[in-house]
Design a protein around this motif. Sequence first.
Motif, mmCIF file in Angstrom:
data_model
loop_
_atom_site.group_PDB
_atom_site.id
_atom_site.type_symbol
_atom_site.label_atom_id
_atom_site.label_comp_id
_atom_site.label_asym_id
_atom_site.label_seq_id
_atom_site.Cartn_x
_atom_site.Cartn_y
_atom_site.Cartn_z
ATOM 1 N N GLN A 223 -5.472 -2.343 -8.251
ATOM 2 C CA GLN A 223 -6.302 -1.178 -8.867
ATOM 3 C C GLN A 223 -5.996 -0.772 -10.218
ATOM 4 O OE1 GLN A 223 -4.839 1.053 -5.338
ATOM 5 N NE2 GLN A 223 -6.994 0.814 -4.480
ATOM 6 N N PHE A 224 -6.980 -0.118 -10.670
ATOM 7 C CA PHE A 224 -6.549 0.466 -12.233
ATOM 8 C C PHE A 224 -7.126 2.012 -12.309
ATOM 9 C CE2 PHE A 224 -7.638 -4.185 -12.286
ATOM 10 C CZ PHE A 224 -6.570 -4.721 -13.038
ATOM 11 N N VAL A 225 -6.250 2.671 -13.129
ATOM 12 C CA VAL A 225 -6.692 3.987 -13.699
ATOM 13 C C VAL A 225 -6.884 3.542 -14.876
ATOM 14 C CG1 VAL A 225 -5.895 6.302 -13.949
ATOM 15 C CG2 VAL A 225 -5.638 5.169 -11.757
ATOM 16 N N CYS A 226 -8.096 4.155 -15.587
ATOM 17 C CA CYS A 226 -8.468 4.126 -16.933
ATOM 18 C C CYS A 226 -8.156 5.616 -17.672
ATOM 19 C CB CYS A 226 -9.784 3.586 -17.262
ATOM 20 S SG CYS A 226 -9.975 2.079 -16.765
ATOM 21 N N LEU A 227 -7.642 5.551 -18.870
ATOM 22 C CA LEU A 227 -7.217 6.941 -19.431
ATOM 23 C C LEU A 227 -7.932 6.684 -20.920
ATOM 24 C CD1 LEU A 227 -3.419 7.383 -18.455
ATOM 25 C CD2 LEU A 227 -5.355 8.262 -17.285
ATOM 26 N N GLY A 228 -8.126 7.954 -21.358
ATOM 27 C CA GLY A 228 -8.815 8.081 -22.946
ATOM 28 C C GLY A 228 -9.384 9.422 -23.017
ATOM 29 N N GLY A 229 -10.212 9.596 -23.859
ATOM 30 C CA GLY A 229 -10.738 10.991 -24.429
ATOM 31 C C GLY A 229 -12.300 11.272 -23.722
ATOM 32 N N PRO A 230 -12.850 12.119 -23.920
ATOM 33 C CA PRO A 230 -14.150 12.509 -23.509
ATOM 34 C C PRO A 230 -15.115 11.596 -24.079
ATOM 35 C CG PRO A 230 -13.477 14.400 -24.731
ATOM 36 C CD PRO A 230 -11.838 13.527 -24.501
ATOM 37 N N GLU A 231 -15.008 11.282 -25.413
ATOM 38 C CA GLU A 231 -15.671 10.399 -26.135
ATOM 39 C C GLU A 231 -15.750 8.894 -25.733
ATOM 40 O OE1 GLU A 231 -11.618 10.177 -28.044
ATOM 41 O OE2 GLU A 231 -13.077 11.783 -27.164
ATOM 42 N N ASP A 232 -14.885 8.349 -25.003
ATOM 43 C CA ASP A 232 -14.533 7.189 -24.529
ATOM 44 C C ASP A 232 -15.457 6.887 -23.570
ATOM 45 O OD1 ASP A 232 -12.673 6.678 -26.585
ATOM 46 O OD2 ASP A 232 -11.033 7.512 -25.423
ATOM 47 N N ARG A 233 -16.729 6.919 -23.575
ATOM 48 C CA ARG A 233 -17.878 6.726 -22.669
ATOM 49 C C ARG A 233 -17.916 5.161 -22.253
ATOM 50 N NH1 ARG A 233 -19.904 10.924 -25.353
ATOM 51 N NH2 ARG A 233 -21.060 9.710 -26.772
ATOM 52 N N PHE A 234 -17.556 4.294 -23.140
ATOM 53 C CA PHE A 234 -17.617 3.038 -22.911
ATOM 54 C C PHE A 234 -16.740 2.302 -21.555
ATOM 55 C CE2 PHE A 234 -13.920 3.517 -25.574
ATOM 56 C CZ PHE A 234 -12.951 2.582 -25.128
ATOM 57 N N ILE A 235 -15.913 3.117 -21.262
ATOM 58 C CA ILE A 235 -14.826 2.891 -20.325
ATOM 59 C C ILE A 235 -15.829 2.682 -18.889
ATOM 60 C CG2 ILE A 235 -13.040 3.760 -18.604
ATOM 61 C CD1 ILE A 235 -11.660 4.950 -21.377
ATOM 62 N N GLU A 236 -16.808 3.326 -18.865
ATOM 63 C CA GLU A 236 -17.565 3.322 -17.585
ATOM 64 C C GLU A 236 -18.088 1.767 -17.287
ATOM 65 O OE1 GLU A 236 -18.443 4.884 -14.884
ATOM 66 O OE2 GLU A 236 -17.170 6.692 -15.819
ATOM 67 N N GLU A 237 -18.202 0.882 -18.366
ATOM 68 C CA GLU A 237 -18.456 -0.416 -18.460
ATOM 69 C C GLU A 237 -17.371 -1.223 -17.742
ATOM 70 O OE1 GLU A 237 -20.295 -2.475 -21.699
ATOM 71 O OE2 GLU A 237 -20.751 -0.719 -22.550
ATOM 72 N N ILE A 238 -15.965 -0.755 -17.915
ATOM 73 C CA ILE A 238 -15.128 -1.555 -17.464
ATOM 74 C C ILE A 238 -15.039 -1.092 -15.741
ATOM 75 C CG2 ILE A 238 -12.330 -1.544 -17.023
ATOM 76 C CD1 ILE A 238 -12.350 -0.776 -20.005
ATOM 77 N N VAL A 239 -15.318 0.239 -15.271
ATOM 78 C CA VAL A 239 -15.465 0.659 -14.134
ATOM 79 C C VAL A 239 -16.684 -0.075 -13.408
ATOM 80 C CG1 VAL A 239 -16.099 2.484 -12.615
ATOM 81 C CG2 VAL A 239 -14.788 2.939 -14.666
ATOM 82 N N GLY A 240 -17.584 -0.448 -13.898
ATOM 83 C CA GLY A 240 -18.871 -1.334 -13.356
ATOM 84 C C GLY A 240 -18.416 -2.799 -12.828
ATOM 85 N N VAL A 241 -17.307 -3.180 -13.645
ATOM 86 C CA VAL A 241 -17.004 -4.458 -12.970
ATOM 87 C C VAL A 241 -16.338 -4.494 -11.547
ATOM 88 C CG1 VAL A 241 -15.339 -6.456 -13.455
ATOM 89 C CG2 VAL A 241 -16.079 -5.201 -15.321
ATOM 90 N N ALA A 242 -15.732 -3.369 -11.249
ATOM 91 C CA ALA A 242 -15.242 -3.278 -9.899
ATOM 92 C C ALA A 242 -15.180 -1.734 -9.515
ATOM 93 C CB ALA A 242 -13.886 -3.994 -9.605
ATOM 94 N N PRO A 243 -15.906 -1.085 -9.062
ATOM 95 C CA PRO A 243 -15.934 0.353 -8.943
ATOM 96 C C PRO A 243 -15.045 0.828 -7.929
ATOM 97 C CG PRO A 243 -18.338 -0.165 -9.212
ATOM 98 C CD PRO A 243 -17.522 -1.520 -9.169
ATOM 99 N N GLU A 244 -14.829 -0.024 -6.995
ATOM 100 C CA GLU A 244 -14.316 0.238 -5.820
ATOM 101 C C GLU A 244 -12.602 0.211 -6.053
ATOM 102 O OE1 GLU A 244 -14.144 -4.025 -6.018
ATOM 103 O OE2 GLU A 244 -15.781 -2.493 -6.181
ATOM 104 N N ARG A 245 -12.195 -0.469 -7.225
ATOM 105 C CA ARG A 245 -10.792 -0.372 -7.594
ATOM 106 C C ARG A 245 -10.555 0.025 -8.743
ATOM 107 N NH1 ARG A 245 -9.718 -5.578 -9.492
ATOM 108 N NH2 ARG A 245 -11.306 -6.965 -9.490
ATOM 109 N N VAL A 246 -11.598 0.620 -9.550
ATOM 110 C CA VAL A 246 -11.355 1.170 -11.023
ATOM 111 C C VAL A 246 -11.828 2.631 -11.062
ATOM 112 C CG1 VAL A 246 -11.823 0.995 -13.450
ATOM 113 C CG2 VAL A 246 -11.577 -1.103 -12.020
ATOM 114 N N LEU A 247 -10.890 3.604 -11.571
ATOM 115 C CA LEU A 247 -10.961 4.956 -11.350
ATOM 116 C C LEU A 247 -10.805 5.366 -12.987
ATOM 117 C CD1 LEU A 247 -10.935 7.745 -10.121
ATOM 118 C CD2 LEU A 247 -8.409 7.668 -9.864
ATOM 119 N N ASN A 248 -11.859 5.958 -13.388
ATOM 120 C CA ASN A 248 -12.107 6.406 -14.682
ATOM 121 C C ASN A 248 -11.647 7.791 -14.872
ATOM 122 O OD1 ASN A 248 -12.708 6.756 -17.427
ATOM 123 N ND2 ASN A 248 -14.811 6.765 -17.315
ATOM 124 N N LEU A 249 -10.612 8.294 -15.335
ATOM 125 C CA LEU A 249 -10.295 9.499 -15.614
ATOM 126 C C LEU A 249 -9.929 9.954 -17.114
ATOM 127 C CD1 LEU A 249 -7.141 9.774 -13.202
ATOM 128 C CD2 LEU A 249 -9.459 10.642 -12.766
#
Length: 348
Positions: A223-249
């Motif tokens: 499972q993964f938690v992604c960190l970054g700033g509000p401008e880092d909208r590209f992180i949603e593409e990482i979430v899209g690989v496995a939404p059930e185990r990637v949390l974008n904060l």
Amino acid sequence: MIQARNKILIIRFSSFGDVTQALSIPSKLAELAGPESKGAEIHWVTRQDLAPLLEGHPHLTRIWELNRRDGLKGLMLLICELKKQRFTHIYDAHNNLRSHLISWLLQPPWAVTRLFDPPLFVRKSQKRWKRFLLFRFRRNTFEMPFSGQRDLLEPLQAWGLSRELPPAPQIFVQSEALEKLKTLTRHKDFHSYLTLAPSAAYPLKRWPLAHFKKLVELLPQEQFVCLGGPEDRFIEEIVGVAPERVLNLAGLLTLQESTAAISLSRGLITNDTGLLHVGEQLGKKTIALMGPAPFGFPSRSSTKIMELDLKCRPCSKHGQGPCINEKFHRCLVDITPEQVKKMADQWF
């Protein structure tokens, strides 16, 4: 030697990564004060938005905040308050115009020691000549390996301190931040996760987005938690690989809460960015993906550095480029997801 009665000022305003690395300084100063270090006062002046990084440090007596929006007037008011403290030691760990002004007014050049007893003073060198040789003529005269924390501790040798890092942790998470992160991760049923920091101040310092996405695929048990700033909208593409185990904060947390997220994880995989140094100062197992810039290198054994030995590295002070390799962005593109997956399996 610094005694219990002494009052010490550290000046470091920014940036996120540099302030985080500088968190080792108060513990070194307390070490010099000896067994009575609890009686020595250690103050720090920093930028208001980065002050939360300093909260809870056991060797800091007071944090002074500078709001950039207050301009010169705010700076002068701050200096007036600092003058009242009658510091015995000042360490300018920033070396810019603001820190020079503070230092100059707290330690005026006309203060003769016998008459005015000015504070002992040291300043971190910018090593501009070495930087000029490195980036203009590709001649590296820096001590290797690069180490941001070592460079910050080096000036304290004038006060009898070694450059040896104090043990982690040197950043301290507040209970409120921990509770918030426990609630957020519990909601997603994340009990054992890795933290990802896929962003960085400059695009050339970022491991390719496609590589982060592939890494998530290669570690299906994680499972993964992604960190970054509000401008880092590209992180949603990482979430899209496995939404059930990637949390974008990304963009949802304060600095203290981002620190809490890393502290609760099993480890951190990160670009050369401020969160790298948060992991390092927590003593958290970390994989650092180091690209074009030389001055943010980690210094603790808890961090595994992944990098390529290329003649063009480092190419710029902050990683702003331009890339001069015949293969664009090769320093990070050629660190493959498979290599990072192998390191993660071994390290975490």
